[in-house]
Write a protein that holds these residues in place. Sequence first.
Motif, PDB file in Angstrom:
ATOM      1  N   PHE A   1       0.836  -1.204   0.000  1.00  0.00           N
ATOM      2  CA  PHE A   1       0.000   0.000   0.000  1.00  0.00           C
ATOM      3  C   PHE A   1       0.869   1.251   0.000  1.00  0.00           C
ATOM      4  CE2 PHE A   1      -2.232   3.356   2.355  1.00  0.00           C
ATOM      5  CZ  PHE A   1      -3.410   3.466   1.631  1.00  0.00           C
ATOM      6  N   VAL A   2       1.862   1.273   0.884  1.00  0.00           N
ATOM      7  CA  VAL A   2       2.776   2.423   0.963  1.00  0.00           C
ATOM      8  C   VAL A   2       3.600   2.533  -0.320  1.00  0.00           C
ATOM      9  CG1 VAL A   2       4.780   3.370   2.180  1.00  0.00           C
ATOM     10  CG2 VAL A   2       2.906   2.351   3.475  1.00  0.00           C
ATOM     11  N   GLY A   3       4.060   1.390  -0.827  1.00  0.00           N
ATOM     12  CA  GLY A   3       4.863   1.400  -2.044  1.00  0.00           C
ATOM     13  C   GLY A   3       4.113   1.948  -3.239  1.00  0.00           C
ATOM     14  N   ASN A   4       2.828   1.629  -3.338  1.00  0.00           N
ATOM     15  CA  ASN A   4       2.007   2.130  -4.440  1.00  0.00           C
ATOM     16  C   ASN A   4       1.934   3.656  -4.404  1.00  0.00           C
ATOM     17  OD1 ASN A   4       0.212   1.639  -6.703  1.00  0.00           O
ATOM     18  ND2 ASN A   4      -1.445   2.291  -5.357  1.00  0.00           N
ATOM     19  N   LEU A   5       1.800   4.221  -3.190  1.00  0.00           N
ATOM     20  CA  LEU A   5       1.751   5.675  -3.042  1.00  0.00           C
ATOM     21  C   LEU A   5       3.095   6.305  -3.388  1.00  0.00           C
ATOM     22  CD1 LEU A   5      -0.239   5.994   0.324  1.00  0.00           C
ATOM     23  CD2 LEU A   5      -1.116   6.256  -2.001  1.00  0.00           C
ATOM     24  N   ILE A   6       4.173   5.712  -2.871  1.00  0.00           N
ATOM     25  CA  ILE A   6       5.510   6.241  -3.142  1.00  0.00           C
ATOM     26  C   ILE A   6       5.835   6.147  -4.628  1.00  0.00           C
ATOM     27  CG2 ILE A   6       7.978   5.858  -2.750  1.00  0.00           C
ATOM     28  CD1 ILE A   6       7.296   4.958   0.076  1.00  0.00           C
ATOM     29  N   GLY A   7       5.504   4.992  -5.227  1.00  0.00           N
ATOM     30  CA  GLY A   7       5.781   4.808  -6.648  1.00  0.00           C
ATOM     31  C   GLY A   7       5.071   5.831  -7.504  1.00  0.00           C
ATOM     32  N   GLY A   8       3.817   6.154  -7.140  1.00  0.00           N
ATOM     33  CA  GLY A   8       3.071   7.149  -7.892  1.00  0.00           C
ATOM     34  C   GLY A   8       3.716   8.523  -7.822  1.00  0.00           C
ATOM     35  N   LYS A   9       4.160   8.922  -6.624  1.00  0.00           N
ATOM     36  CA  LYS A   9       4.786  10.234  -6.470  1.00  0.00           C
ATOM     37  C   LYS A   9       6.131  10.295  -7.190  1.00  0.00           C
ATOM     38  CE  LYS A   9       2.507  11.464  -2.125  1.00  0.00           C
ATOM     39  NZ  LYS A   9       2.679  11.852  -0.703  1.00  0.00           N
TER      40      LYS A   9
ATOM     41  N   MET B   1      12.188  -6.683   6.499  1.00  0.00           N
ATOM     42  CA  MET B   1      12.337  -6.929   5.076  1.00  0.00           C
ATOM     43  C   MET B   1      11.009  -7.301   4.417  1.00  0.00           C
ATOM     44  SD  MET B   1      15.289  -6.016   4.629  1.00  0.00           S
ATOM     45  CE  MET B   1      15.023  -6.157   2.864  1.00  0.00           C
ATOM     46  N   THR B   2      10.110  -7.890   5.178  1.00  0.00           N
ATOM     47  CA  THR B   2       8.775  -8.177   4.635  1.00  0.00           C
ATOM     48  C   THR B   2       8.075  -6.889   4.252  1.00  0.00           C
ATOM     49  OG1 THR B   2       8.537 -10.212   5.921  1.00  0.00           O
ATOM     50  CG2 THR B   2       6.508  -9.162   5.159  1.00  0.00           C
ATOM     51  N   PHE B   3       8.180  -5.888   5.138  1.00  0.00           N
ATOM     52  CA  PHE B   3       7.564  -4.594   4.847  1.00  0.00           C
ATOM     53  C   PHE B   3       8.272  -3.890   3.696  1.00  0.00           C
ATOM     54  CE2 PHE B   3       7.560   0.033   5.474  1.00  0.00           C
ATOM     55  CZ  PHE B   3       6.201   0.291   5.388  1.00  0.00           C
ATOM     56  N   LEU B   4       9.604  -3.814   3.758  1.00  0.00           N
ATOM     57  CA  LEU B   4      10.365  -3.083   2.746  1.00  0.00           C
ATOM     58  C   LEU B   4      10.248  -3.728   1.365  1.00  0.00           C
ATOM     59  CD1 LEU B   4      13.651  -2.127   4.654  1.00  0.00           C
ATOM     60  CD2 LEU B   4      11.670  -0.682   4.127  1.00  0.00           C
ATOM     61  N   THR B   5      10.211  -5.057   1.333  1.00  0.00           N
ATOM     62  CA  THR B   5      10.076  -5.733   0.045  1.00  0.00           C
ATOM     63  C   THR B   5       8.694  -5.481  -0.540  1.00  0.00           C
ATOM     64  OG1 THR B   5      11.600  -7.447   0.827  1.00  0.00           O
ATOM     65  CG2 THR B   5      10.346  -7.930  -1.164  1.00  0.00           C
ATOM     66  N   GLY B   6       7.683  -5.428   0.324  1.00  0.00           N
ATOM     67  CA  GLY B   6       6.349  -5.055  -0.142  1.00  0.00           C
ATOM     68  C   GLY B   6       6.338  -3.657  -0.737  1.00  0.00           C
ATOM     69  N   VAL B   7       7.065  -2.740  -0.103  1.00  0.00           N
ATOM     70  CA  VAL B   7       7.155  -1.371  -0.609  1.00  0.00           C
ATOM     71  C   VAL B   7       7.769  -1.348  -2.001  1.00  0.00           C
ATOM     72  CG1 VAL B   7       8.272   0.875  -0.307  1.00  0.00           C
ATOM     73  CG2 VAL B   7       7.275  -0.284   1.664  1.00  0.00           C
ATOM     74  N   THR B   8       8.917  -2.023  -2.161  1.00  0.00           N
ATOM     75  CA  THR B   8       9.626  -1.962  -3.443  1.00  0.00           C
ATOM     76  C   THR B   8       8.856  -2.660  -4.561  1.00  0.00           C
ATOM     77  OG1 THR B   8      10.922  -3.968  -2.946  1.00  0.00           O
ATOM     78  CG2 THR B   8      11.866  -1.858  -2.301  1.00  0.00           C
ATOM     79  N   THR B   9       8.181  -3.752  -4.239  1.00  0.00           N
ATOM     80  CA  THR B   9       7.500  -4.496  -5.302  1.00  0.00           C
ATOM     81  C   THR B   9       6.328  -3.708  -5.884  1.00  0.00           C
ATOM     82  OG1 THR B   9       6.223  -5.665  -3.599  1.00  0.00           O
ATOM     83  CG2 THR B   9       8.152  -6.788  -4.491  1.00  0.00           C
ATOM     84  N   PHE B  10       5.573  -3.014  -5.043  1.00  0.00           N
ATOM     85  CA  PHE B  10       4.431  -2.262  -5.566  1.00  0.00           C
ATOM     86  C   PHE B  10       4.785  -0.832  -5.948  1.00  0.00           C
ATOM     87  CE2 PHE B  10       1.576  -5.578  -5.351  1.00  0.00           C
ATOM     88  CZ  PHE B  10       0.297  -5.177  -5.678  1.00  0.00           C
ATOM     89  N   ALA B  11       5.959  -0.345  -5.547  1.00  0.00           N
ATOM     90  CA  ALA B  11       6.417   0.949  -6.050  1.00  0.00           C
ATOM     91  C   ALA B  11       6.681   0.866  -7.541  1.00  0.00           C
ATOM     92  CB  ALA B  11       7.682   1.381  -5.314  1.00  0.00           C
TER      93      ALA B  11
END
Length: 400
Positions: free
Chosen positions: A249-257, A295-305
């Motif tokens: 969820f966070v990665g999707n927002l970061i990726g968009g910005k 790493m579970t959280f950070l990997t989720g961030v990078t994958t959806f970013a």
Amino acid sequence: MKKSLSALALGGLGIGITEFSMMGMLPDVAQSLQVSIPEAGYLITAYALGVVIGAPLLVVAMNRLSPLKTLITLMGLFTLFNGLSVIAPDYGLLLVSRFISGLPHGAFFGVGSVIASRLADPGKEAQAVATMYSGLTVANLFGVPLGTYIGHHFSWRYTFLLIVVVGILTMLALKLWMPKMKAAPKNNPWKDFGIFRNVNVWFMVLLFSVAPGALFAWISYIAPLMTEVSGIADKYLPYIMVLAGLGMFVGNLIGGKLTDTFSPTKVVVAVLVVQILCMLAIYGLSDNVGISLVMTFLTGVTTFALVPSLTLLLLNSVKSDAEMLVASLGPACFNIANALGAFLGGVPINQGYGYTSPALVGAVMAALGIVISLCYIQRSKKQPTMDNKEVLEDAVGQLS
């Protein structure tokens, strides 16, 4: 939020639960059907292959139906086929039901994204499309952990029953909230496949089919990784899936910005570099519980970013009046990555290299994504690409 867009988002929620819940339920499904975990992983692959095959074929085959009838029909098929998973008596029939339940997935998102653009207020087409895809994000944050909990504590069949309920609610929401639109049939809709003569399309197919594979090589076997390597009790698996979903969820927002600030190709390359580092950390440090959770959280961030930038690349690289077919390529090829990641991630496990080995597979797939991106960048220097706003406005204009 418009009710019509909420109906599309609800469909995305059901599709997201279907696609991702299996990752968290693999040990339960494997034990129930008396197969190995890697064999159970092929249920993920089967679904992904269904998406790949169904996305372009169903979009073109339903050309003569109105958009509303198309969406309801696709969700009806999705609901019916997931219902077969509820009653599948053995592994073979469950494998078949997973494959056919994937058929409507990409077509629903392909048609839905174009319709969302048409329903949007002027200048807010991209936000409307994002609203539809928010169902996937909510699925990863809440729906998948709930499905994993139900599958582990009760039965994985009840998780599929939950999906059936969401599918029925989506059909009702579409019927009640989606405005009627006229069909725009073509004399020969199969000519739309002419887009594949465009070299840029093949770059996008290759990139979408490889780069996201890192996500699926990792998350397909996250359950045994956490329980067997990190030593986390299996009763906490639903919370692990929440943590991964929050990262997405966070990665999707970061990726968009990031994609709004920099070029999509630069964002893709940068995110994939970080993703490789995450995969290497998972491989080497997952025996530490604290690091494993981080790493579970950070990997989720990078994958959806990666998702917003890949989507913009697709829009920028291809201009065609076959807008629904083009839009369906994203989810279709994303699920080629799903199939490849799940399959290739299971290979080293079968060879006895342990549950951290899929992370190395993910690192390799991310590296290949960088190579493909750099090749595309080099080609783009010789060819001007369209601005994303221009492409989106053109697609909406085609529907008007």
